[in-house]
Design a protein around this motif. Structure first.
Motif, PDB file in Angstrom:
ATOM      1  N   GLN A  89      -3.344  -2.625  -9.290  1.00  0.00           N
ATOM      2  CA  GLN A  89      -3.527  -1.433 -10.113  1.00  0.00           C
ATOM      3  C   GLN A  89      -2.790  -0.235  -9.513  1.00  0.00           C
ATOM      4  O   GLN A  89      -2.134   0.518 -10.231  1.00  0.00           O
ATOM      5  CB  GLN A  89      -5.022  -1.134 -10.259  1.00  0.00           C
ATOM      6  CG  GLN A  89      -5.362  -0.062 -11.279  1.00  0.00           C
ATOM      7  CD  GLN A  89      -5.394   1.344 -10.703  1.00  0.00           C
ATOM      8  OE1 GLN A  89      -5.678   1.550  -9.529  1.00  0.00           O
ATOM      9  NE2 GLN A  89      -5.096   2.315 -11.542  1.00  0.00           N
ATOM     10  N   LEU A  90      -2.863  -0.067  -8.205  1.00  0.00           N
ATOM     11  CA  LEU A  90      -2.165   1.049  -7.563  1.00  0.00           C
ATOM     12  C   LEU A  90      -0.653   0.889  -7.660  1.00  0.00           C
ATOM     13  O   LEU A  90       0.068   1.853  -7.906  1.00  0.00           O
ATOM     14  CB  LEU A  90      -2.581   1.173  -6.096  1.00  0.00           C
ATOM     15  CG  LEU A  90      -4.020   1.567  -5.828  1.00  0.00           C
ATOM     16  CD1 LEU A  90      -4.280   1.634  -4.329  1.00  0.00           C
ATOM     17  CD2 LEU A  90      -4.368   2.885  -6.492  1.00  0.00           C
ATOM     18  N   TRP A  91      -0.174  -0.349  -7.473  1.00  0.00           N
ATOM     19  CA  TRP A  91       1.268  -0.615  -7.476  1.00  0.00           C
ATOM     20  C   TRP A  91       1.857  -0.506  -8.876  1.00  0.00           C
ATOM     21  O   TRP A  91       2.803   0.225  -9.110  1.00  0.00           O
ATOM     22  CB  TRP A  91       1.515  -1.993  -6.871  1.00  0.00           C
ATOM     23  CG  TRP A  91       2.939  -2.397  -6.739  1.00  0.00           C
ATOM     24  CD1 TRP A  91       3.594  -3.316  -7.501  1.00  0.00           C
ATOM     25  CD2 TRP A  91       3.899  -1.917  -5.794  1.00  0.00           C
ATOM     26  NE1 TRP A  91       4.899  -3.439  -7.080  1.00  0.00           N
ATOM     27  CE2 TRP A  91       5.107  -2.593  -6.022  1.00  0.00           C
ATOM     28  CE3 TRP A  91       3.851  -0.979  -4.765  1.00  0.00           C
ATOM     29  CZ2 TRP A  91       6.258  -2.371  -5.279  1.00  0.00           C
ATOM     30  CZ3 TRP A  91       4.993  -0.755  -4.013  1.00  0.00           C
ATOM     31  CH2 TRP A  91       6.181  -1.447  -4.269  1.00  0.00           C
ATOM     32  N   GLU A  92       1.285  -1.271  -9.816  1.00  0.00           N
ATOM     33  CA  GLU A  92       1.853  -1.360 -11.159  1.00  0.00           C
ATOM     34  C   GLU A  92       1.364  -0.264 -12.107  1.00  0.00           C
ATOM     35  O   GLU A  92       2.050   0.072 -13.059  1.00  0.00           O
ATOM     36  CB  GLU A  92       1.559  -2.729 -11.762  1.00  0.00           C
ATOM     37  CG  GLU A  92       2.225  -3.835 -10.985  1.00  0.00           C
ATOM     38  CD  GLU A  92       1.803  -5.224 -11.424  1.00  0.00           C
ATOM     39  OE1 GLU A  92       1.057  -5.357 -12.414  1.00  0.00           O
ATOM     40  OE2 GLU A  92       2.214  -6.190 -10.756  1.00  0.00           O
ATOM     41  N   GLY A  93       0.194   0.264 -11.835  1.00  0.00           N
ATOM     42  CA  GLY A  93      -0.363   1.281 -12.717  1.00  0.00           C
ATOM     43  C   GLY A  93      -0.102   2.707 -12.269  1.00  0.00           C
ATOM     44  O   GLY A  93      -0.111   3.631 -13.084  1.00  0.00           O
ATOM     45  N   ILE A  94       0.135   2.913 -10.970  1.00  0.00           N
ATOM     46  CA  ILE A  94       0.324   4.264 -10.445  1.00  0.00           C
ATOM     47  C   ILE A  94       1.713   4.436  -9.830  1.00  0.00           C
ATOM     48  O   ILE A  94       2.498   5.281 -10.249  1.00  0.00           O
ATOM     49  CB  ILE A  94      -0.749   4.617  -9.390  1.00  0.00           C
ATOM     50  CG1 ILE A  94      -2.171   4.424  -9.930  1.00  0.00           C
ATOM     51  CG2 ILE A  94      -0.532   6.036  -8.869  1.00  0.00           C
ATOM     52  CD1 ILE A  94      -2.543   5.301 -11.098  1.00  0.00           C
ATOM     53  N   TYR A  95       2.038   3.611  -8.824  1.00  0.00           N
ATOM     54  CA  TYR A  95       3.283   3.819  -8.075  1.00  0.00           C
ATOM     55  C   TYR A  95       4.546   3.618  -8.920  1.00  0.00           C
ATOM     56  O   TYR A  95       5.408   4.494  -8.964  1.00  0.00           O
ATOM     57  CB  TYR A  95       3.337   2.923  -6.833  1.00  0.00           C
ATOM     58  CG  TYR A  95       4.669   3.027  -6.133  1.00  0.00           C
ATOM     59  CD1 TYR A  95       5.006   4.179  -5.435  1.00  0.00           C
ATOM     60  CD2 TYR A  95       5.615   2.013  -6.235  1.00  0.00           C
ATOM     61  CE1 TYR A  95       6.251   4.301  -4.828  1.00  0.00           C
ATOM     62  CE2 TYR A  95       6.858   2.131  -5.628  1.00  0.00           C
ATOM     63  CZ  TYR A  95       7.158   3.280  -4.935  1.00  0.00           C
ATOM     64  OH  TYR A  95       8.392   3.414  -4.342  1.00  0.00           O
ATOM     65  N   ILE A  96       4.669   2.469  -9.584  1.00  0.00           N
ATOM     66  CA  ILE A  96       5.875   2.172 -10.373  1.00  0.00           C
ATOM     67  C   ILE A  96       6.094   3.244 -11.452  1.00  0.00           C
ATOM     68  O   ILE A  96       7.181   3.822 -11.537  1.00  0.00           O
ATOM     69  CB  ILE A  96       5.815   0.747 -10.985  1.00  0.00           C
ATOM     70  CG1 ILE A  96       5.752  -0.315  -9.893  1.00  0.00           C
ATOM     71  CG2 ILE A  96       6.977   0.513 -11.948  1.00  0.00           C
ATOM     72  CD1 ILE A  96       7.004  -0.536  -9.098  1.00  0.00           C
ATOM     73  N   PRO A  97       5.079   3.564 -12.277  1.00  0.00           N
ATOM     74  CA  PRO A  97       5.293   4.616 -13.285  1.00  0.00           C
ATOM     75  C   PRO A  97       5.601   5.993 -12.677  1.00  0.00           C
ATOM     76  O   PRO A  97       6.358   6.766 -13.257  1.00  0.00           O
ATOM     77  CB  PRO A  97       3.967   4.656 -14.061  1.00  0.00           C
ATOM     78  CG  PRO A  97       3.354   3.325 -13.838  1.00  0.00           C
ATOM     79  CD  PRO A  97       3.786   2.901 -12.465  1.00  0.00           C
TER      80      PRO A  97
END
Length: 118
Positions: free
Chosen positions: A57-65
């Motif tokens: 969630q942190l990687w794909e939902g926060i960091y990437i965007p």
């Protein structure tokens, strides 16, 4: 802040040096109580251990965007690419530089470094 620009709210810079940045996104964890209970099970190994789905969630939902929002272009990596077996490693085009970002397996922190030009 130099190359990496201004930090977003809730993103904590853990360490910064020339061409490297270590970020924590733990303030974005939705269920902090469950995350803390999970971390307590691993306190003897890694006191800040994150569950896999929290890392996703942190990687794909926060960091990437977040990086896409500031104009970085994903070159390779992440779950959509077979570049590596690691879903938590990407290469970005940021202006004239290529930045390699990886997420720590234990605490979910994200390390960014400028890739050396050959």
């Amino acid at each position: 802040m130099g190359f990496f620009g201004a930090k977003e709210p809730k993103v904590q810079v853990l360490k910064q040096s020339a061409g490297k940045l270590l970020l924590s996104f733990n303030e974005f964890i939705e269920n902090k109580v469950a995350a803390q209970e999970y971390a307590n099970e691993y306190a003897h190994i890694a006191p800040n251990r994150l569950e896999f789905m929290d890392r996703v969630q942190l990687w794909e939902g926060i960091y990437i965007p977040l990086r896409e929002k500031v104009g970085w272009v994903l070159l390779k990596g992440n779950y959509k690419d077979n570049w590596a077996d690691d879903r938590f490693k990407v290469e970005w085009q940021a202006g004239d530089d290529v930045v390699v970002a990886t997420q720590d397996d234990w605490d979910g922190s994200v390390s960014e470094r400028i890739k050396k030009k050959k």
